[in-house]
Design a protein around this motif. Structure first.
Motif, PDB file in Angstrom:
ATOM      1  N   GLY A  42      23.716  51.327  10.194  1.00  0.00           N
ATOM      2  CA  GLY A  42      24.815  50.454   9.788  1.00  0.00           C
ATOM      3  C   GLY A  42      24.641  49.039  10.312  1.00  0.00           C
ATOM      4  N   PRO A  43      25.662  48.203  10.086  1.00  0.00           N
ATOM      5  CA  PRO A  43      25.570  46.796  10.489  1.00  0.00           C
ATOM      6  C   PRO A  43      25.603  46.607  12.004  1.00  0.00           C
ATOM      7  N   VAL A  44      25.151  45.458  12.463  1.00  0.00           N
ATOM      8  CA  VAL A  44      25.189  45.118  13.878  1.00  0.00           C
ATOM      9  C   VAL A  44      26.639  44.831  14.269  1.00  0.00           C
ATOM     10  N   LEU A  45      27.095  45.508  15.373  1.00  0.00           N
ATOM     11  CA  LEU A  45      28.489  45.355  15.791  1.00  0.00           C
ATOM     12  C   LEU A  45      28.629  44.259  16.843  1.00  0.00           C
ATOM     13  N   ALA A  46      27.612  44.136  17.688  1.00  0.00           N
ATOM     14  CA  ALA A  46      27.688  43.138  18.747  1.00  0.00           C
ATOM     15  C   ALA A  46      26.293  42.771  19.203  1.00  0.00           C
ATOM     16  N   GLU A  47      26.160  41.551  19.650  1.00  0.00           N
ATOM     17  CA  GLU A  47      24.879  41.076  20.145  1.00  0.00           C
ATOM     18  C   GLU A  47      25.166  40.093  21.271  1.00  0.00           C
ATOM     19  N   GLU A  48      24.669  40.398  22.481  1.00  0.00           N
ATOM     20  CA  GLU A  48      24.970  39.535  23.622  1.00  0.00           C
ATOM     21  C   GLU A  48      23.731  39.399  24.493  1.00  0.00           C
ATOM     22  N   ALA A  49      23.693  38.309  25.264  1.00  0.00           N
ATOM     23  CA  ALA A  49      22.617  38.160  26.243  1.00  0.00           C
ATOM     24  C   ALA A  49      22.789  39.238  27.307  1.00  0.00           C
ATOM     25  N   ARG A  50      21.679  39.821  27.754  1.00  0.00           N
ATOM     26  CA  ARG A  50      21.725  40.907  28.713  1.00  0.00           C
ATOM     27  C   ARG A  50      22.485  40.512  29.977  1.00  0.00           C
ATOM     28  N   GLY A  51      22.348  39.258  30.400  1.00  0.00           N
ATOM     29  CA  GLY A  51      23.006  38.800  31.623  1.00  0.00           C
ATOM     30  C   GLY A  51      24.524  38.692  31.490  1.00  0.00           C
ATOM     31  N   ASP A  52      25.043  38.729  30.266  1.00  0.00           N
ATOM     32  CA  ASP A  52      26.483  38.524  30.079  1.00  0.00           C
ATOM     33  C   ASP A  52      27.288  39.825  30.068  1.00  0.00           C
ATOM     34  N   VAL A  53      26.617  40.959  29.877  1.00  0.00           N
ATOM     35  CA  VAL A  53      27.370  42.207  29.784  1.00  0.00           C
ATOM     36  C   VAL A  53      27.448  42.880  31.148  1.00  0.00           C
ATOM     37  N   ALA A  54      28.536  43.619  31.362  1.00  0.00           N
ATOM     38  CA  ALA A  54      28.708  44.375  32.608  1.00  0.00           C
ATOM     39  C   ALA A  54      28.317  45.829  32.357  1.00  0.00           C
ATOM     40  N   ILE A  55      27.480  46.380  33.224  1.00  0.00           N
ATOM     41  CA  ILE A  55      27.060  47.779  33.086  1.00  0.00           C
ATOM     42  C   ILE A  55      27.632  48.536  34.272  1.00  0.00           C
ATOM     43  N   SER A  56      28.377  49.611  34.011  1.00  0.00           N
ATOM     44  CA  SER A  56      28.975  50.347  35.125  1.00  0.00           C
ATOM     45  C   SER A  56      27.879  51.055  35.916  1.00  0.00           C
ATOM     46  N   ALA A  57      28.102  51.153  37.233  1.00  0.00           N
ATOM     47  CA  ALA A  57      27.118  51.804  38.097  1.00  0.00           C
ATOM     48  C   ALA A  57      27.055  53.284  37.762  1.00  0.00           C
ATOM     49  N   ARG A  58      25.872  53.864  37.855  1.00  0.00           N
ATOM     50  CA  ARG A  58      25.716  55.290  37.576  1.00  0.00           C
ATOM     51  C   ARG A  58      26.461  56.098  38.634  1.00  0.00           C
ATOM     52  N   LEU A  59      27.122  57.133  38.205  1.00  0.00           N
ATOM     53  CA  LEU A  59      27.902  57.956  39.129  1.00  0.00           C
ATOM     54  C   LEU A  59      27.863  59.395  38.647  1.00  0.00           C
ATOM     55  N   GLY A  60      27.046  60.210  39.297  1.00  0.00           N
ATOM     56  CA  GLY A  60      26.900  61.593  38.853  1.00  0.00           C
ATOM     57  C   GLY A  60      26.566  61.628  37.383  1.00  0.00           C
ATOM     58  N   SER A  61      27.259  62.484  36.641  1.00  0.00           N
ATOM     59  CA  SER A  61      26.981  62.553  35.213  1.00  0.00           C
ATOM     60  C   SER A  61      28.155  62.033  34.389  1.00  0.00           C
ATOM     61  N   VAL A  62      29.028  61.211  34.993  1.00  0.00           N
ATOM     62  CA  VAL A  62      30.157  60.697  34.203  1.00  0.00           C
ATOM     63  C   VAL A  62      29.648  59.627  33.237  1.00  0.00           C
ATOM     64  N   PRO A  63      30.375  59.426  32.119  1.00  0.00           N
ATOM     65  CA  PRO A  63      29.892  58.499  31.103  1.00  0.00           C
ATOM     66  C   PRO A  63      29.670  57.082  31.645  1.00  0.00           C
ATOM     67  N   ARG A  64      28.719  56.414  31.067  1.00  0.00           N
ATOM     68  CA  ARG A  64      28.365  55.040  31.437  1.00  0.00           C
ATOM     69  C   ARG A  64      29.026  54.072  30.475  1.00  0.00           C
ATOM     70  N   ARG A  65      29.388  52.899  30.959  1.00  0.00           N
ATOM     71  CA  ARG A  65      30.022  51.903  30.095  1.00  0.00           C
ATOM     72  C   ARG A  65      29.269  50.591  30.149  1.00  0.00           C
ATOM     73  N   VAL A  66      28.974  50.051  28.995  1.00  0.00           N
ATOM     74  CA  VAL A  66      28.427  48.697  28.893  1.00  0.00           C
ATOM     75  C   VAL A  66      29.541  47.885  28.273  1.00  0.00           C
ATOM     76  N   GLU A  67      29.877  46.757  28.913  1.00  0.00           N
ATOM     77  CA  GLU A  67      31.117  46.096  28.550  1.00  0.00           C
ATOM     78  C   GLU A  67      30.939  44.593  28.408  1.00  0.00           C
ATOM     79  N   MET A  68      31.547  44.034  27.381  1.00  0.00           N
ATOM     80  CA  MET A  68      31.685  42.585  27.277  1.00  0.00           C
ATOM     81  C   MET A  68      33.181  42.381  27.485  1.00  0.00           C
ATOM     82  N   ILE A  69      33.543  41.956  28.726  1.00  0.00           N
ATOM     83  CA  ILE A  69      34.951  41.970  29.108  1.00  0.00           C
ATOM     84  C   ILE A  69      35.805  41.199  28.098  1.00  0.00           C
ATOM     85  N   GLY A  70      36.883  41.834  27.660  1.00  0.00           N
ATOM     86  CA  GLY A  70      37.807  41.192  26.731  1.00  0.00           C
ATOM     87  C   GLY A  70      37.341  41.244  25.286  1.00  0.00           C
ATOM     88  N   SER A  71      36.151  41.818  25.045  1.00  0.00           N
ATOM     89  CA  SER A  71      35.653  41.798  23.670  1.00  0.00           C
ATOM     90  C   SER A  71      35.302  43.191  23.150  1.00  0.00           C
TER      91      SER A  71
END
Ligand SMILES: [Zn+2]
Lengths: 350, 363
Positions: A42-71
């Motif tokens: 499908g179409p591209v939903l988002a495109e950001e510079a790697r340095g601008d996104v927040a990646i949640s720290a790994r913690l056991g096997s809980v889901p990981r989140r990559v976030e563009m705050i507010g977007s």
């Protein structure tokens, strides 16, 4: 470590800010660009510079989140995929520690040793250091405050015979001057003796921090001879000298702070166990303080020309027990037998 | 979607509808590593790390709890929690110092705290709710002062002056107060707790409790009376009393566990009446006996292991509760979540967090 050019897409769910509708999506990181596209080409939903996104720290096997705050937010169960895509960034040392058996064993040993160390050595040392650094004026202000609140609650005007009180004030003054003549005496203490009627605490004598000593009417009733009261006064002066009141105050504050600090990671039950342990150790500290005050008090009484063993007679009269009583884990004062021995030793030392 | 079988199983309430179970995927081994590293760093940083430890712990438990395939998310920032803790710590220290020097000011400050507390509690509940998220939508809690004041101070008085017989009324007030203020995004929860059912539950617990206490007392007091009548004297307790102490102690412990039995029963009653946005319902099937057993055996395991089984005990309890909690959607869940609006902008930048306060996701 995988190279940043690894472009195997990571499957997950894409959410726009404020929307609870997940869009199945694929995340790739290519040349420092994070791209999220709808699943199935499908179409591209988002495109950001790697340095601008927040990646949640790994913690056991809980889901990981990559976030563009507010977007937007991208959520995935593929922890390894995220680590691969971002070249291990965000995996974090913590998660590595938490998942490594040797690190866990080291942590167990460290935690056990330091908890024992803190309670056995750290806390007493810190308490003593705090006591030693407290100025006399602060101690006197604490005593004045405690005296006011005791006067408002437990204490009433004394009803004891005035001439007897005057005689005891004289004996107290003699003990104080005997104390001040000692080479080891502290110089800045201002001693003060007061009498109060306090049925709630029975026959008792108190040494508040900073030199304030209080004797209850009931004590004067039980101890008919002034020499016995004087021996008790010597014991209280010794408490003042060793700053036992302040020590007890700081110690309980320290125990409270310790429980507060660790609180988040102890269960309610474990917290109880720590509190019970603290109460037991408070009692043992109290017994040690009493022994210390007995010893110093006996020396003072002897220096003032009194019989040091009068304290023992006073204690016998107060507890109604004979000198056979032993100290136990659960008492705040040592048994009389132990105290008699200590007093004899202290006066023999001179 | 997980288990959405629509096969009718008669008699059970809600059985004919699709029940979405909560699932818990946390593992004791995995959590042990997180727990011990948290303790290590908390000690090594003299307590500062405890804020990060709390976030990691909650992220683990929330993230391990799933509904309809999606995990919950704990969104608080460690700095928020650290600042909240530093404020509490500073206030406590200032209060203690002040109370030592000027007791009158200490009393005045206590009165201030007394009136400040309901405000703090409701703020803390709001913080707790807002950092709880599912499918990118945060929960929320509507704060107000006087109702909180009544629940905090007047409700406990009612249960005391009625000698405990008013407890179900207090339970009803408290549960309704909390859930009527709780919402998922802009969609509110609502509950009308049936007082009759609470009294039915309470009556049973009360009778068993009284029987246990009376039994324990009889075990201890009986031999004492018997021995005094026999004219025995001396300091030591008669052997028959000592022999009775251990069973009596366990009976007291069992009576204490009844509090948990009552809580489990309340949870079941409340969840069965709980409604989200007018048509989504819930169910709780916590067996009272099993719940009391888990609490009791956790206690023993933690004590015997000197605390090292705390992670196992926590995981075990969380799994048990999650597996006995269900959502009964009143319509397609996806469509519902699509229509929900966020009530908050960027996660609340608040510094009001309190230990031990948790309505969270009701698990
Ligand atoms: Zn003493």
């Amino acid at each position: 470590m995988a190279s940043a050019s690894d472009i195997t897409p990571v499957a997950g769910k894409f959410y726009r800010a404020g929307s609870g509708t997940p869009v199945p999506a694929r995340l790739t990181v290519e040349r420092k660009l994070v791209r999220i596209a709808e699943a199935g080409g499908g179409p591209v939903l988002a495109e950001e510079a790697r340095g601008d996104v927040a990646i949640s720290a790994r913690l056991g096997s809980v889901p990981r989140r990559v976030e563009m705050i507010g977007s937007w937010t991208f959520e995935t169960d593929d922890n390894d995929g995220i680590d691969r895509a971002f070249g291990g960034f965000g995996r974090g040392a913590l998660s590595a520690l938490e998942g490594s058996l040797p690190a866990i064993l080291v942590a167990v040993v460290f935690v056990v040793v330091s908890l024992i160390g803190i309670t056995v050595f750290g806390l007493p040392a810190a308490t003593q250091a705090a006591v030693d650094r407290t100025p006399q004026e602060a101690e006197r202000a604490i005593a004045a405050g405690s005296m006011r609140s005791l006067d408002a609650t437990l204490f009433r005007e004394t009803e004891a015979d005035e001439s007897r009180r005057e005689a005891l004030q004289e004996a107290f003054a003699e003990l104080v001057s005997a104390y001040e003549n000692q080479p080891w005496a502290r110089e800045d203490v201002v001693f003060r003796l007061d009498f109060r009627h306090a049925p709630a605490i029975g026959p008792n004598a108190l040494a508040l921090p900073g030199g304030q000593v209080v004797v209850t009417d009931d004590l004067l009733d039980v101890l008919e001879e002034d020499e016995m009261v004087a021996a008790v006064l010597a014991h209280e002066i010794a408490h003042v000298h060793h700053r036992h009141g302040l020590y007890a105050l700081y110690r309980s504050a320290g125990v409270g702070a310790l429980i507060l600090f660790l609180g988040g990671d102890l269960s309610a039950l474990a917290e109880d166990a720590v509190v019970q342990g603290a109460v037991l150790s408070n009692l043992s500290v109290s017994r040690r303080s009493e022994r210390e005050a007995d010893r110093t008090g006996a020396q003072l009484a002897a220096a003032a020309g009194l019989d040091p063993m009068a304290l023992l007679e006073a204690l016998e009269a107060l507890t109604g027990a004979d000198a056979d009583e032993k100290s136990s884990w659960l008492s705040s004062h040592p048994g009389l037998k132990d105290r008699a021995k200590a007093i004899r030793e202290a006066t023999a030392e001179r | 979607m997980t288990d959405t079988s629509t096969t009718a199983e008669s008699e059970q309430p809600h059985a004919s509808e699709a029940r979405l179970p909560f699932e818990f995927h946390g593992k004791a081994g995995e959590y042990f590593g997180i727990w011990i590293v948290n303790l290590l760093l908390t000690i090594a940083t003299l307590g500062v790390y405890s804020a990060w430890a709390k976030v990691r712990t909650n992220r683990y438990f929330y993230g391990s709890t799933r509904l309809d395939g999606d995990a919950f998310h704990y969104a608080a920032k460690p700095m928020q929690i650290l600042i909240a803790r530093l404020i509490v710590f500073a206030v406590l220290v200032a209060f203690n110092v002040l109370a030592q020097y000027v007791p009158e000011a200490g009393v005045a400050l206590l009165i201030v705290f007394f009136f400040l507390f309901p405000w703090l509690i409701s703020r803390a509940l709001r913080f707790q709710s807002r950092v709880t998220r599912w499918r990118n939508v945060g929960f929320d809690f509507r704060t107000d002062y006087w109702p909180t004041f009544v629940i905090m101070y007047l409700a406990p008085i009612l249960s005391v002056v009625t000698l405990g017989l008013g407890i179900p009324v207090v339970t009803k007030w408290t549960q309704e107060w909390a859930y009527k203020r709780f919402s998922f995004g802009d969609r509110g929860f609502d509950v009308q707790v049936p007082l009759g059912k609470l009294y039915g539950l309470f009556g049973g617990v009360f009778v068993v409790g009284v029987l246990l206490y009376v039994g324990a007392l009889a075990l201890i007091v009986g031999p004492i009376i018997a021995s005094s009548q026999a004219g025995l004297e001396g300091d030591t307790l008669p052997a028959s009393v000592i022999a009775a102490i251990i069973p009596a102690y366990f009976m007291m412990l069992a009576a204490a566990l009844l509090i948990y039995v009552y809580r489990a029963g309340v949870r079941n009653i409340v969840f069965r009446e709980l409604v989200l946005d007018g048509n989504h319902r819930f169910d709780s099937t916590v067996s009272k006996r099993k719940y009391a057993w888990i609490i009791f055996s956790n206690l023993i395991a933690v004590a015997v292991s000197l605390g090292f089984l705390i992670p196992w005990a926590r995981i075990r309890l969380s799994r048990f509760l999650a597996e006995n909690t269900f959502v009964i959607p009143g319509g397609p869940l996806d469509q519902f979540v699509e229509s929900v609006k966020e009530t908050q902008g960027v996660i609340g930048e608040e510094y009001v967090d309190m230990e031990g306060i948790d309505i969270g996701i009701g698990l």
